[in-house]
Enzyme design. Structure first.
Site, PDB file in Angstrom:
ATOM      1  N   GLY A   1      -3.310 -33.019 -26.376  1.00 35.56           N
ATOM      2  CA  GLY A   1      -2.627 -32.998 -25.074  1.00 35.56           C
ATOM      3  C   GLY A   1      -3.542 -33.344 -23.906  1.00 35.56           C
ATOM      4  N   GLU A   2      -2.933 -33.718 -22.800  1.00 35.84           N
ATOM      5  CA  GLU A   2      -3.634 -34.062 -21.544  1.00 35.84           C
ATOM      6  C   GLU A   2      -4.754 -35.074 -21.771  1.00 35.84           C
ATOM      7  OE1 GLU A   2      -4.430 -31.065 -18.645  1.00 35.84           O
ATOM      8  OE2 GLU A   2      -2.565 -30.008 -19.034  1.00 35.84           O
ATOM      9  N   GLY A   3      -4.448 -36.090 -22.572  1.00 29.15           N
ATOM     10  CA  GLY A   3      -5.435 -37.115 -22.893  1.00 29.15           C
ATOM     11  C   GLY A   3      -6.104 -36.764 -24.205  1.00 29.15           C
TER      12      GLY A   3
END
Ligand SMILES: Cc1cc2nc3c(=O)[nH]c(=O)nc-3n(C[C@H](O)[C@H](O)[C@H](O)COP(=O)(O)OP(=O)(O)OC[C@H]3O[C@@H](n4cnc5c(N)ncnc54)[C@H](O)[C@@H]3O)c2cc1C
Length: 598
Positions: free
Chosen positions: A412-414
């Site tokens: 997640g988030e990159g």
């Protein structure tokens, strides 16, 4: 130029517009790549200002008591739901609007202080920390950062008090890691009062429970046939909003409501645009800087729990007439966990302080924090799990849940791969540009040799001078000077990689991984030295004796320096060619003409 090269140039230009607008300050990470140690980004170790300390302590005590009494991570996991009562309670103790200004009902906490609160939640329940992150760290962040006064007055009060919940919706089928590839369209209405949104979002935390969603969609760029991403505030009661699946069944963080939704001819007033038209990607990436910092805090909290569980078990479980903690292979895991934990906490504090100090462009540092803390937590969970043996495998073990919960962090988030490549490429841009300057001037002397001379001297200066790592404690001088020498060696290695591979290095992710890995370790080591220096100074003043945590810090530095040396030596001593050839053959991408297997 062939088609692939044209596409590449286009991507580079887009990334440059996005990431490198305006003059760039020399931050810690960019400094490393130029052979400098930008000490004031990491030192002195950031403390919460005395004026805020009392408020933080009392909030921490209140939050801890609330969580101890009301948070049941097992029940949340089993029911795959966070009870509304718990959300209301979190709102009451201020967690849902902690960094929002007091005028909107928030507590006005710094990012550093907020991280301490999130560490507490992360230590207990990943579902609850991810829910809180989605609401506060990314859900309302765009509004806090980019909202106009009117927008803040209209939306924030209900959100910071938890009467309404927020979500952040970037991901789509075609836009996962490739976040710039958002396909949701936002077309201006004929009278110019609205935008009509069409598209689908997926994997959105809080989608089913949020009353306000920050949605990224493509808007036309006036006067051209192009489109660019813009951020919109969307409410699910807008006609055309359709929840396709409110709670997708999943492996971990099962308490969070991760959903997918469609927007079909959904009219959104133009007043709901957040930030400048067409600058939604910049909005999204800035928001994620904050999210990645609190990610670090949550992972630190969870790693503390892993260490506690591992120590408890190692000290009580007996086999072969000994406790498990008597075996060196168990000690190896526990020592490393303690060392990494010291670094995770230090790195989170330093990175959060970059935000609080209003410094410019800390994207590489937040990316490093995210990759480092999520990878180390994964190792910590795995090690604690291993120490618990079969008992960890059953559903009544907290580690079984923690293992499932921790897996999302590296995605997640990159994803960590994308961020690793980002760290190396953005970092190498500094020295790369200087080389380009030298190269361009040599082949076009009319541009003036002065510029090339300056750039050349900068390169040379960095190459010959070992940067100083300033510490107050005498006992840290040796580690500080070792780190300085490693920065110097890192810079030489980066320069060598740039000279050897030139532009193709942009695609050589195995090289990038080592460069990013070394840079990350150096950032972590700098944060550890900074924290340890502050600890040692306090010990000196108060006449305390050195704590076990100091030994953990010392171990971290030893292990980290070792890893840095390995990353750098493997830049030239590796099996990359054989690895790529094998992977290509397995992937059916054989190309015998290619010299390095790509
Ligand atoms: C539980 C959960 C909650 C989420 N919450 C949100 C949310 O609130 N809001 C939101 O907008 N999104 C959210 N996401 C989406 C999340 O951010 C994406 O899953 C993530 O960005 C990766 O995208 P993807 O899943 O499409 O993977 P892909 O882009 O298909 O990538 C798959 C894998 O390929 C590899 N890879 C991809 N690109 C590269 C590259 N350039 N170089 C090397 N390797 C590469 C990586 O290993 C990556 O993990 C959530 C996802 C999950 C699972």
């Amino acid at each position: 130029m062939n088609e692939a090269e044209i596409q590449r140039q286009k991507e580079i230009k887009e990334a440059e517009e996005l990431l490198f607008t305006g003059p760039q300050a020399l931050g810690f990470a960019k400094g490393l790549f130029l052979g400098r140690f930008v000490a004031d980004w990491a030192m002195p170790y950031p403390r919460v200002p005395a004026a805020q300390q009392a408020e933080l302590e009392s909030s921490l005590a209140e939050v801890r008591e609330f969580l101890d009494q009301n948070l049941d991570p097992v029940a949340i996991d089993r029911a795959a739901d966070i009870p509304r009562q718990l959300i209301d309670g979190l709102a009451q103790v201020g967690v849902l609007g902690m960094t929002a200004p007091k005028e909107y009902g928030g507590r006005g906490f710094s990012q550093r202080a907020y991280c301490k609160i999130l560490e507490e939640i992360g230590a207990r329940c990943a579902s609850t920390s991810v829910f809180t992150n989605a609401h506060h760290s990314i859900g309302i962040r765009a509004l806090l950062l980019f909202g106009t006064r009117e927008q803040k007055q209209k939306w924030l009060p209900a959100l910071v008090t938890g009467q309404q919940l927020a979500a952040f919706a970037l991901t789509e089928k075609e836009a996962g890691s490739d976040a710039a590839n958002v396909q949701t369209q936002a077309t201006p209405s004929e009278d110019g009062t609205h935008y009509i949104l069409n598209g689908e979002k997926r994997y959105i935390t809080n989608a089913a429970i949020a009353q306000v969603l920050t949605v990224m969609a493509r808007t036309p760029v006036p006067g051209t046939d192009k489109t660019a991403i813009t951020a919109f505030l969307v409410t699910p009661d807008m006609p055309g909003f359709e929840m396709l699946e409110g709670r997708m069944e999943k492996l971990g963080i099962r308490g969070t409501a991760t959903g997918r939704f469609a927007m079909r001819d959904m009219a959104v007033p133009k007043e709901n645009i957040l930030g400048p038209l067409g600058k939604g990607l910049k909005v999204a990436l800035t928001v994620l800087d904050f999210g990645r910092t609190t990610f670090g805090a949550c992972c630190t909290g969870a790693a503390k729990t892993c260490l506690r569980l591992a120590v408890e078990h190692a000290n009580t479980r007996r086999q072969f007439k000994k406790t498990l903690g008597d075996f060196d292979l168990v000690k190896k895991k526990i020592g490393r966990m303690a060392a990494d934990l010291y670094a995770m906490e230090a790195m989170t504090a330093v990175t959060a302080s970059l935000i609080d100090r209003g410094l410019e462009d800390y994207m590489i540092e937040t990316a490093m924090l995210k990759v480092f803390t999520t990878d180390r937590l994964w190792e910590a969970v795995n090690d604690a799990f291993q120490i618990h043996g079969g008992s960890a495998y059953f559903n009544d073990s907290p580690l079984e849940r923690m293992l499932r919960d921790a897996r999302i962090n590296q995605i997640g988030e990159g994803s960590n791969e994308v961020l690793t490549s980002f760290i190396a490429l953005v970092g190498m841009r500094g020295p790369g540009m200087e080389f380009k300057e030298i190269h361009d001037t040599m082949f076009n002397p009319s541009r003036g040799l002065g510029k090339a001379w300056t750039a050349g001297m900068n390169r040379l200066g960095a190459a010959v001078k070992v940067p100083s790592v300033p510490v107050k404690s005498e006992s840290l001088r040796s580690q500080a000077s070792q780190l300085g020498r490693l920065v110097w060696r890192f810079n030489l290695s980066v320069n060598r990689a740039l000279i050897t591979y030139r532009e193709p290095v942009m695609d050589m992710q195995l090289v990038q991984e080592r460069i990013a890995g070394a840079a990350m370790e150096m950032f972590a080591s700098a944060c550890v030295i900074s924290r340890l220096d502050a600890d040692l100074q306090r010990v000196g003043r108060n006449g305390e004796t050195a704590a076990g945590s100091h030994r953990a810090a010392d171990l971290f530095l030893r292990q980290s320096f070792h890893r840095i040396r390995r990353f750098l030596s493997e830049l030239t001593d590796n099996e990359d060619k054989a690895l790529l050839v094998t992977a290509n053959s397995v992937l059916g991408k054989d190309n015998p003409a290619s010299p390095n297997g790509r």
